[in-house]
Motif scaffolding. Structure first.
Motif, short mmCIF file in Angstrom:
data_model
loop_
_atom_site.label_atom_id
_atom_site.label_comp_id
_atom_site.label_asym_id
_atom_site.label_seq_id
_atom_site.Cartn_x
_atom_site.Cartn_y
_atom_site.Cartn_z
N ALA A 86 25.03 40.72 38.86
CA ALA A 86 26.17 39.83 38.67
C ALA A 86 27.37 40.60 38.12
N THR A 103 31.44 28.27 44.56
CA THR A 103 32.24 28.53 43.36
C THR A 103 33.23 27.42 43.01
N THR A 157 31.42 30.76 49.99
CA THR A 157 31.87 31.10 48.64
C THR A 157 32.64 29.95 48.01
N GLU A 165 27.49 33.51 38.12
CA GLU A 165 26.92 34.45 39.09
C GLU A 165 25.51 34.85 38.68
N ASN A 214 22.14 34.16 40.88
CA ASN A 214 21.19 35.22 41.24
C ASN A 214 19.76 34.85 40.85
N ARG A 217 30.87 41.26 40.10
CA ARG A 217 32.10 40.71 39.55
C ARG A 217 33.10 41.80 39.18
#
Length: 1015
Positions: free
Chosen positions: A946, A429, A425, A928, A932, A950
């Protein structure tokens, strides 16, 4: 790379321990102040011109000085006030000028003023340039002494001052209330006339015996030897024994023909009382950036030592004590910090499990400690603004850690290898979160660049946010995955299982989201309709510049009509102080006559004062009593002192003399006064406008004996002889000075019966010539005696006469709404040619501050756009983000309108932060969606998934921010910020999670018509 870095266990562990220990050390050593230290970019030029009327001062002193000063570079404006015998010019420098440039500018100002000296009249004293008049003396003592003379009180106060100046951390000191001692030579005109002694002979003898004389030097061989003429007189005894020579022979011992006594120079210019006792105040200012709490401890120790050496009866009382207030503020901050951290931990533990909650909260602690370390390193102290900034940042600091921790948890539950799950992650990110963090920081950029006093005062907020948010990203990328392995066990925790979106809140949200996407056009139009309604509803939001500060103190500005005797003001002060002290809940009252005792707090208005002015500092037993005591005192003063103009005020932003000011500019004083009177009549018709006045005040009487050349010259009497003789019979005429150590005592010649005691005797004043042996009554050398009316205050702006019609907003109203009620009517006043009207006061300052703030908003938005476009490498998704930003207004209006909290300058700053938070959430959500799609999902499923994925991070980040802001709700200065962010984010989070996906499907033409709630 991140995996290799996280494998450096020893190094990372050492750094984290160092951050914790360093944070504790930094907290103990960092500077602690009450308010941000900002320089007031202004200097005053003060020139004494004794005997001149205000009009003469204006034309002969103020005007030539202003013309010379106007040649100085970087001037914002020049304001001046001319009074009888005194010119005060205030030079304001442009706010864009950096603080390090100010000393050079003040040097240039001194040169300009020095060059203009030659154009000043002969009687004017050399102008004094004061560039530190705005120093804040945050430690203010009142010193009283029962049973001791004023001379003894001054002596011991100066001793205390010398001792306290030696305490480490004290920069400057200031004593207020000290009377100027004098040596009075009091004579009977009749007695001197009988002896054929001219009082001017006494003046000449005194001047001869007190003057410094240079008799030169003689050269003997290679040596130069100075010649002296003996010691000048230094005591009352020597003055009494001085022989006065009479032309034609004979002499008299001065003590035989006059009384020599100690007295005080008249008229006095400053008097102070503390709790009904005459006293002095001693103000101390601190060195820049120090810990004033520790300074207070050092001062307390020193005073405890001094108290033992002072005579019985001397009391040192705290009028305003910044160390205690800072200590209380820091304690409140620590309590608020603990509450915020506790709230974050509890929320996260309930929402994400106790392991995730503790993991994310640990990152918050490291971020705060790291922020304190950096603040100490760059010399940024803790004060009102930086403390609020840390709390303001509290919720935002966990955003990055929540995303990373939540991603790690999801990856672990999905069966991903542990070593990969801990870095996956963070790696995915890192860039989006960095960009989103940069956007959140850029939202506050206009504040940092605002060229305005309010912007400079609050600019440290931006510095704290850029430090803390940057550190939060660093710790989220390193500390969170590093410590995750210790918080997340190998086996699946009880009650925790792989993420599914078909239960609970996910299911409800999923149904609503799918319905919105299926009806995307209707939903989008409805959303924008709500936004338009929010803009319309803004009319119900009260707007103010800055809120008042909750203190257990407030102050009173008291004006008798212009021309009032200072002794009458002193008598009122004694009675008012006694009556206020008798009111329930009053702890102490400090009353000063002439002007405020010192600028002890940046956040209060400071009057320049005058002989008709008094100032009261009222301290209550608790903060709650202030709200009820103020109207009680207002009623008392209005009933008992109807001739006085009184303002009872709480501490707050002090950027103007009044809330609302209509300033008229033009050449003729009579026309200006008429225009101001018209504006005041309009003000008086509005019930919500109070304290109506103007800054020229009333005209005052002046007695003018018309000197007759035809009568006086044959008697050998000049106009100067007449003036000097009147001075001797009124205030007394200074004729020399002696020194006691380093203290100068003026010698004043006066008669034994003052004209002030019987004004009808003015025409009987004896007038003496330079060599005459007899006097003549004043009536013999004047044609008429008339009374005229003059203004004692003549204000100017940039070398033009200017008058302000002023009023304040009544309690419960804002200056903006009060001004809006009569602005058109005032602006409709017919202005003659050559006259102008400008709005000044708190409303104008508010507009200037807001304009300065929004001046750089386009730059901030442009930079945010560049960052966002760089992240997504397209235009559609940045468009979606910026279409969402205005929706922040929905929550802001809802919060302010329902709570009744005013939208202040601090609230606008909160709105900027809210915009940054919403953009940050939108960036992560769109990232996100893109991720995807890269994984092979179609746009519709990628969008829905997404938003669902989230939901928890966004809601948790929002909830922690909202609840983390709760401690600021009770803060009088930053409660507007708290309401804006709490309500704005509550609504904004929902908007982000729903409107962003809907706008995405609209712009990308994603067909959602086949979506069902079961899909």
């Amino acid at each position: 790379m991140l995996e290799k870095l996280l494998n450096q266990k020893a190094m990372i562990s050492t750094i984290l321990v160092a951050v914790l220990l360093g944070g504790i050390i930094a907290y103990n050593n960092i500077g602690k102040l009450e308010d941000a230290e900002i320089p007031i970019k202004a200097a005053t030029v003060i020139t004494v011109y004794q005997g001149a009327t205000a009009h003469e001062v204006e034309l002969e002193v103020t005007d030539p000085l202003e013309k010379a000063i106007q040649k100085l570079e970087n001037i914002d404006e020049i304001r001046s006030v001319s009074r009888p015998g005194l010119s005060i010019i205030t030079v304001y420098i442009q706010p864009t000028v950096k603080t390090p440039q100010l000393p050079q500018l003040w040097d240039h100002l001194r040169r300009k003023v020095n060059d203009a000296k030659g154009s000043l009249p002969a009687g004017a004293v050399d102008p004094i340039v004061n560039d530190d008049f705005a120093d804040v003396y945050g430690i203010l003592y009142a010193i009283t002494a029962d049973g001791y003379s004023h001379h003894e009180l001054v002596k011991y106060t100066e001793y205390i001052e010398r001792e306290l100046l030696s305490v480490n951390g004290v920069r400057r000191s200031q004593i207020f209330g000290e009377k100027t001692e004098s040596i009075d030579i009091v004579f009977s005109p009749e007695k001197l006339a009988g002896l054929s002694v001219n009082p001017l002979f006494i003046a000449a003898a005194i001047q001869n015996e007190t003057a410094i004389i240079n008799p030169g030097s003689i050269v003997t061989g290679d040596e130069s030897i100075r010649v002296g003429v003996g010691q000048k007189i230094t005591s009352i005894g020597e003055i009494e024994n001085l022989l006065i020579q009479v032309p034609g022979g004979g002499n008299f011992r001065l003590g035989d023909i006059a009384t020599i006594e100690r007295s005080f120079l008249e008229p006095q210019n400053a008097v102070l009382f503390y709790n009904d006792k005459a006293g002095l105040t001693l103000g101390l200012s601190n060195e820049s950036g120090i810990n004033v709490v520790k300074l207070g401890e050092r001062l307390d120790e020193k005073l405890a030592e001094l108290q033992k050496e002072l005579p019985v009866g001397f009391e040192i009382n705290q009028v305003y004590y910044q160390p205690d207030r800072v200590d209380d503020a820091v304690k409140d901050f620590m309590l608020n910090l603990a509450m915020s951290v506790g709230i974050v931990i509890v929320v996260l533990m309930f929402a994400m499990g106790y392991r995730s909650g503790l993991l994310i909260s640990s990152g918050l602690i490291f971020t705060i400690m790291g922020t304190l370390i950096v603040m100490l390193a760059i010399g940024l102290p803790l004060h009102r603004v930086t403390l609020a900034a840390i709390i303001l940042a509290m919720g935002m600091l966990v955003d990055n850690a929540i995303v990373v921790a939540d991603g790690i948890l999801v990856d672990l539950k999905s069966g991903m290898d542990r070593s990969k799950a801990f870095v996956n992650t963070a790696q995915k990110t890192a860039l989006p979160l960095l960009g989103a963090t940069a956007v959140a920081i850029l939202a506050f950029l206009p504040l940092r660049m605002s060229p305005n006093e309010a912007g400079e005062f609050l600019s440290s907020l931006f510095t704290v946010l850029i430090i803390s948010l940057t550190l939060s990203w660093i710790f989220a990328m390193i500390q969170t995955p590093f410590n995750a392995k210790y918080f997340y066990r190998k086996e699946r925790p009880k009650g925790e299982h792989a993420e599914t979106y078909d239960k609970g809140l996910y299911k409800i949200f999923g149904k609503f989201l799918k319905w919105a996407v299926r009806n995307k056009y209707m939903f989008a139009l409805s959303s924008f309709a709500i936004l338009i309604f929010a803009f319309w509803s803004f009319r119900f939001v009260k707007v103010d510049f800055m809120s008042k500060i909750d203190y257990d103190q407030f102050f009173i500005e008291y004006f008798l009509p212009q021309g009032a005797d200072i002794d009458a003001v002193e008598a009122d002060v004694k009675q008012i102080q006694e009556d206020i002290l008798a009111m329930n809940g009053v702890h102490a009252v400090t009353g000063s006559v002439g002007r405020p005792p010192a600028r002890y707090l940046l956040m209060r208005h400071m009057q320049t004062g005058g002989a008709n002015y008094a100032d009261f500092i009222v301290e209550t037993n608790n903060t709650d009593r202030v709200e009820t005591l103020i109207p009680e005192i207002e009623n008392y003063l209005n009933e008992n002192y109807p001739n006085a103009f009184v303002r009872v005020m709480e501490y707050g932003a002090a950027f103007a003399d009044a809330d609302i000011e209509a300033q008229f500019i033009g050449p003729d004083p009579a026309v200006l006064k008429d225009l101001a009177n018209q504006a005041k009549r309009i003000f008086l018709e509005e019930p919500s406008a109070v304290n109506v006045t103007d800054d020229w005040r009333n005209q005052t009487k002046k007695i003018v004996p018309a000197y007759s050349v035809e009568r006086a010259q044959p008697l050998g009497l000049s106009r100067a002889d007449m003036g000097n003789s009147i001075l001797v019979a009124t205030n007394g005429r200074p004729i020399g000075a002696i020194y006691e150590g380093d203290k100068m005592l003026p010698i004043v010649l006066r008669t034994d019966n003052k004209v002030a005691d019987n004004i009808e005797q003015l025409l009987n004043i004896p007038v003496w010539g330079q060599q005459s042996r007899t006097s003549v009554p004043l009536s013999q050398i004047v044609d008429t005696m008339k009374v005229t009316w003059d203004y004692e205050l003549i204000h100017r702006l940039d070398n033009k006469r200017a008058i302000k019609a002023q009023c304040d907003a009544a309690d419960g109203y804002t200056a903006t709404e009060v001004q809006s009620k009569f602005q058109r009517e005032v602006e409709a006043i017919d202005l003659p040619d050559g006259y102008e009207l400008h709005w000044e006061g708190a409303t104008a300052r508010s507009g200037e501050a807001n304009s300065a703030l929004f001046m750089f908003l386009p730059l901030a938005i442009g930079l945010m756009a560049i960052v966002i476009i760089g992240l997504f490498n397209n235009l559609k998704q940045p468009i979606i983000i910026f279409l969402v930003v205005p929706f922040a207004f929905v929550g802001i209006v809802l919060g302010l309108a329902t709570t009744g909290v005013y939208l202040t300058f601090a609230g606008i700053i909160g709105a900027l932060g809210l915009i940054g938070m919403m953009i940050k959430n939108a960036v992560v959500l769109l990232d996100e969606i893109n991720r995807n799609i890269k994984e092979g999902k179609d746009r519709l499923k990628a969008t829905i998934d997404a938003a669902l994925s989230r939901l928890r991070p966004v809601m948790m980040a929002s909830l922690t921010t909202i609840l983390g802001m709760a401690p600021l709700i009770t803060d009088s200065m930053f409660n507007s910020t708290a309401i804006v962010i709490m309500f704005g984010l509550a609504v904004g989070s929902i908007i982000t999670l729903v409107v962003v996906p809907v706008l995405y499907t609209v712009l990308y033409r994603v067909d959602g018509s086949k979506l069902t709630t079961k899909a």
